[in-house]
Write a protein that holds these residues in place. Structure first.
Motif, mmCIF file in Angstrom:
data_model
loop_
_atom_site.group_PDB
_atom_site.id
_atom_site.type_symbol
_atom_site.label_atom_id
_atom_site.label_comp_id
_atom_site.label_asym_id
_atom_site.label_seq_id
_atom_site.Cartn_x
_atom_site.Cartn_y
_atom_site.Cartn_z
ATOM 1 N N GLU A 1 5.975 2.757 -0.647
ATOM 2 C CA GLU A 1 5.434 2.331 -0.397
ATOM 3 C C GLU A 1 5.303 1.172 1.214
ATOM 4 N N ARG B 1 1.143 -0.978 -0.210
ATOM 5 C CA ARG B 1 0.322 -0.279 -0.224
ATOM 6 C C ARG B 1 1.117 1.282 -0.120
ATOM 7 N N SER B 2 0.200 2.363 -0.376
ATOM 8 C CA SER B 2 0.999 3.795 -0.645
ATOM 9 C C SER B 2 0.600 4.438 0.682
ATOM 10 N N THR B 3 2.150 4.532 1.231
ATOM 11 C CA THR B 3 1.617 4.989 2.454
ATOM 12 C C THR B 3 0.830 6.918 2.675
ATOM 13 N N THR C 1 8.616 9.973 -6.266
ATOM 14 C CA THR C 1 7.516 8.384 -6.463
ATOM 15 C C THR C 1 7.537 8.419 -5.044
ATOM 16 N N TRP C 2 6.815 7.195 -4.596
ATOM 17 C CA TRP C 2 5.520 6.946 -3.672
ATOM 18 C C TRP C 2 6.290 6.543 -2.541
ATOM 19 N N ALA D 1 0.890 11.881 -2.279
ATOM 20 C CA ALA D 1 1.307 11.072 -2.404
ATOM 21 C C ALA D 1 -0.021 11.940 -3.624
ATOM 22 N N GLY E 1 4.462 11.139 -0.925
ATOM 23 C CA GLY E 1 5.338 11.235 -2.427
ATOM 24 C C GLY E 1 6.822 11.241 -2.124
#
Ligand SMILES: Cc1cc2nc3c(=O)[nH]c(=O)nc-3n(C[C@H](O)[C@H](O)[C@H](O)COP(=O)(O)OP(=O)(O)OC[C@H]3O[C@@H](n4cnc5c(N)ncnc54)[C@H](O)[C@@H]3O)c2cc1C
Length: 376
Positions: free
Chosen positions: A272, A178-180, A269-270, A227, A183
């Motif tokens: 994760e 998952r994305s936190t 970038t994100w 993000a 970004g």
């Protein structure tokens, strides 16, 4: 006789190269493959803490890492004010031991070159631009099929192919990454003389504005924001966004911002995260590094944890006579809680920023430093 005589390592990042070096050095026949066309892919900088340096020493690359990188022993905290006021200078824990610096900043492609060269020097057969299409295994070994239609048999396969691991997917393991919610903009740039360690600014237009020296003449700088989809931006537009966000930071940031002129150097970038529950192996295929635990770089521990996985796994494979359930249990015993704690602490640091909450950062950092000072 060690438990394995032939090993395929998929992925030549920190985890894969470290495992390849330690196994090949001990006489194991190692094939190390990576899907990238070559080792020197574009990249920014990386912050390596003492516990990562301890593994580099074990790999025989510490002198080269030390010479190529930039060592320092403290962390600066600056205010998001017009002077970029230095509000604190905090000594960093030497988690690798008293004879290693607390931190080294490095240019990522240079670190990759050092590790891959060492792997080849100690006998690993390194192939870039290739990947596996599948595996078939029985009690004694694994047959791996490659993109070029060939196949080969190994005693063991190590999947060290990163956060979106194809090996993990080929094993049918389901894991939600998952994305936190954050970004990061990163840039590789010249080092002004005023930058001699990492300084962080919390607040201003970004959650974090930071930089880390990576050599006598270079640094990488980063800005962490909520993000968002930045995929439509051209390189020049990305550079413009980064310069604009950087405009609210001062002190050394004034010089850094002026040097941000090359659009090709900017990356977005994100963050994760995920942790794979035990076990990390399926039969004779085992996953290590980001493939099993990924975290945002708020503690700068991702690569260090990947290196520790490789060191512990190699030690177990070389000290056991057979690949048994006991070996896999020992791997989990030594690695799972430690890696999970790092992921949770890294996520917590980010979450406090996202929530605008004053968490007890010093207590959390102190706990982590104490844990990481103990060898894995
Ligand atoms: C923005 C950001 C900043 C970070 N900063 C830091 C930091 O300062 N300090 C730190 O310690 N950590 C940092 N990390 C984390 C760190 O980069 C990772 O934890 C570390 O690189 C993990 O190493 P790895 O070897 O497991 O995976 P990776 O480094 O991702 O290596 C995996 C390798 O596998 C290869 N591969 C992928 N798919 C295949 C395939 N199908 N077949 C063959 N090869 C394949 C890839 O090309 C790659 O070379 C950061 C992460 C991010 C996202």
């Amino acid at each position: 006789m060690p438990s394995v005589q032939s090993v395929l390592v998929v992925g030549a990042g920190a985890a894969g190269t470290a495992a390849a070096i330690l196994l090949a050095e001990a006489g194991v026949s190692v094939d190390l493959i990576d899907v990238k066309p070559d080792v020197g892919a574009v990249g920014s900088g990386i912050t390596l803490q003492g516990n990562a340096l301890r593994v580099f020493r074990q790999l025989g690359v510490w002198p080269e890492v030390e010479a190529a990188g930039y060592s320092f022993d403290s962390l600066g905290l600056r205010a998001p004010d017009p002077a970029g006021t230095l509000v604190a200078e905090i000594p960093d824990a030497r988690t690798g031991g008293p004879d290693l610096p607390a931190t080294v900043g490095m240019y990522r492609p240079e670190l990759a070159r050092i590790l891959v060269t060492r792997a080849a020097d100690v006998g690993a057969k390194v192939r870039f631009g290739t990947s596996c299409t599948g595996f078939a295994q029985d009690d004694d070994g694994v047959t791996a099929s490659f993109e070029d239609g060939t196949s080969a048999r190994y005693d063991l396969v190590i999947g060290a192919d990163g956060v979106h691991s194809a090996t993990r997917q080929q094993l049918g393991i389901e894991l939600e990454t998952r994305s936190t919610g954050m970004g990061i903009w990163r840039v590789f740039a010249p080092r002004p003389a005023s930058v001699t360690r990492t300084d962080l600014v919390y607040g201003g237009r970004c959650y974090i504005a930071g930089y880390c020296p990576t050599g006598e003449d270079t640094l990488y700088a980063y800005l962490v924001e909520t993000a968002q989809d930045r995929s439509g931006l051209s390189p020049q537009e990305s550079l413009d966004v980064m310069r604009d966000l950087a405009a609210s930071y001062h002190g050394p940031w004034d010089d850094i911002r002026e040097s941000l002129v090359d659009p090709e150097r900017v990356n977005y970038t994100w963050f994760e995260t995920h942790v794979l529950e035990a076990p990390w192996n399926r039969g004779r295929i085992v996953l290590i590094g980001d493939a099993v635990h990924a975290c945002p770089p708020t503690l700068a521990q991702g690569a260090a944890q990947a290196l520790e996985d490789a060191a512990v796994l190699s030690e177990l494979l070389l000290s056991h006579e057979h690949v048994t359930d006991q070996l896999w249990e020992e791997l989990i015993e030594r690695r799972y809680d430690r890696a999970r704690s790092v992921v949770e602490a890294s996520n917590q640091l980010g979450q406090w920023l996202l929530d605008g909450e004053q968490g007890d950062v010093p207590a959390l950092m102190g706990r982590m430093a104490q844990m990481l000072s103990q060898p894995a």
